[in-house]
Write a protein that holds these residues in place. Structure first.
Motif, PDB file in Angstrom:
ATOM      1  N   SER A  75       9.194   2.496  -3.696  1.00 30.99           N
ATOM      2  CA  SER A  75       7.932   1.753  -3.610  1.00 30.99           C
ATOM      3  C   SER A  75       6.760   2.674  -3.962  1.00 30.99           C
ATOM      4  O   SER A  75       6.767   3.852  -3.636  1.00 30.99           O
ATOM      5  CB  SER A  75       7.754   1.192  -2.199  1.00 30.99           C
ATOM      6  OG  SER A  75       7.607   2.251  -1.286  1.00 30.99           O
ATOM      7  N   PRO A  76       5.756   2.124  -4.660  1.00 28.59           N
ATOM      8  CA  PRO A  76       4.601   2.949  -5.028  1.00 28.59           C
ATOM      9  C   PRO A  76       3.792   3.309  -3.786  1.00 28.59           C
ATOM     10  O   PRO A  76       3.806   2.608  -2.783  1.00 28.59           O
ATOM     11  CB  PRO A  76       3.805   2.049  -5.966  1.00 28.59           C
ATOM     12  CG  PRO A  76       4.293   0.670  -5.721  1.00 28.59           C
ATOM     13  CD  PRO A  76       5.660   0.777  -5.152  1.00 28.59           C
ATOM     14  N   SER A  77       3.087   4.383  -3.871  1.00 25.45           N
ATOM     15  CA  SER A  77       2.297   4.824  -2.719  1.00 25.45           C
ATOM     16  C   SER A  77       1.096   3.898  -2.535  1.00 25.45           C
ATOM     17  O   SER A  77       0.612   3.278  -3.481  1.00 25.45           O
ATOM     18  CB  SER A  77       1.844   6.259  -2.931  1.00 25.45           C
ATOM     19  OG  SER A  77       1.004   6.330  -4.063  1.00 25.45           O
TER      20      SER A  77
ATOM     21  N   ALA B 282      -3.704   0.434  -4.065  1.00 25.82           N
ATOM     22  CA  ALA B 282      -5.119   0.156  -3.817  1.00 25.82           C
ATOM     23  C   ALA B 282      -5.930   0.290  -5.107  1.00 25.82           C
ATOM     24  O   ALA B 282      -6.782  -0.555  -5.412  1.00 25.82           O
ATOM     25  CB  ALA B 282      -5.667   1.086  -2.745  1.00 25.82           C
ATOM     26  N   VAL B 283      -5.669   1.330  -5.871  1.00 26.72           N
ATOM     27  CA  VAL B 283      -6.382   1.524  -7.137  1.00 26.72           C
ATOM     28  C   VAL B 283      -6.079   0.372  -8.091  1.00 26.72           C
ATOM     29  O   VAL B 283      -6.970  -0.168  -8.744  1.00 26.72           O
ATOM     30  CB  VAL B 283      -6.019   2.894  -7.770  1.00 26.72           C
ATOM     31  CG1 VAL B 283      -6.500   2.988  -9.205  1.00 26.72           C
ATOM     32  CG2 VAL B 283      -6.581   4.028  -6.938  1.00 26.72           C
ATOM     33  N   HIS B 284      -4.833  -0.019  -8.166  1.00 28.84           N
ATOM     34  CA  HIS B 284      -4.449  -1.125  -9.035  1.00 28.84           C
ATOM     35  C   HIS B 284      -5.137  -2.426  -8.587  1.00 28.84           C
ATOM     36  O   HIS B 284      -5.630  -3.206  -9.416  1.00 28.84           O
ATOM     37  CB  HIS B 284      -2.927  -1.287  -9.045  1.00 28.84           C
ATOM     38  CG  HIS B 284      -2.454  -2.386  -9.941  1.00 28.84           C
ATOM     39  ND1 HIS B 284      -2.615  -2.351 -11.304  1.00 28.84           N
ATOM     40  CD2 HIS B 284      -1.834  -3.563  -9.660  1.00 28.84           C
ATOM     41  CE1 HIS B 284      -2.122  -3.452 -11.815  1.00 28.84           C
ATOM     42  NE2 HIS B 284      -1.633  -4.203 -10.837  1.00 28.84           N
ATOM     43  N   ALA B 285      -5.199  -2.679  -7.290  1.00 29.96           N
ATOM     44  CA  ALA B 285      -5.835  -3.883  -6.767  1.00 29.96           C
ATOM     45  C   ALA B 285      -7.333  -3.886  -7.062  1.00 29.96           C
ATOM     46  O   ALA B 285      -7.895  -4.910  -7.473  1.00 29.96           O
ATOM     47  CB  ALA B 285      -5.593  -4.004  -5.264  1.00 29.96           C
ATOM     48  N   VAL B 286      -7.979  -2.742  -6.892  1.00 37.82           N
ATOM     49  CA  VAL B 286      -9.411  -2.641  -7.170  1.00 37.82           C
ATOM     50  C   VAL B 286      -9.672  -2.850  -8.663  1.00 37.82           C
ATOM     51  O   VAL B 286     -10.591  -3.560  -9.062  1.00 37.82           O
ATOM     52  CB  VAL B 286      -9.974  -1.283  -6.683  1.00 37.82           C
ATOM     53  CG1 VAL B 286     -11.374  -1.044  -7.221  1.00 37.82           C
ATOM     54  CG2 VAL B 286      -9.964  -1.226  -5.164  1.00 37.82           C
TER      55      VAL B 286
END
Length: 121
Positions: free
Chosen positions: A7-9, A14-18
């Motif tokens: 699983s990604p950290s 969070a960066v991807h979601a932002v």
């Protein structure tokens, strides 16, 4: 340990979601500004310019009958109107006829609404 490798950290998530949220917001703004540009595009010129009588007979008619291109307060009821007929002539008519022109029941174009001439006395 196998779960943490597969699983990604959380910072990467969070960066991807932002980044996704910013992209969606930017696209929404772009579409919104495009729609706003279409709605706010300048309309036709003022009636006095379209009638081509702004410096002559129309001005005199407007002053004598206390007319307005934009209307009056809600509590003020006009008694006259200036309309341009389909043949291009400009006429002072009753407010009812001006309303009929404005609503499309009679051919022509509403130029101004008027309070009528001032009463002497």
């Amino acid at each position: 340990m196998h779960d943490s490798v597969a699983s990604p950290s959380w910072p990467r998530v969070a960066v991807h979601a932002v980044r996704t949220a910013i992209t969606i917001a930017a696209l929404t703004l772009l579409v919104g500004f495009g729609a706003l540009g279409n709605v706010a595009s300048p309309g036709p010129a003022a009636p006095s310019h379209r009638v081509d009588m702004s410096a002559g007979p129309l001005d005199a008619m407007m002053q004598q009958n206390r007319c307005s291109f934009t209307g009056f307060d809600r509590d003020v009821i006009p008694s006259k109107a200036i309309v341009r007929t389909p043949d291009g002539s400009v006429e002072l008519v009753s407010f009812d006829r001006g309303w009929a022109v404005f609503s499309g029941a009679i051919a022509g174009e509403l130029v101004a609404v008027c309070l009528g001439p001032t009463r002497a006395g």
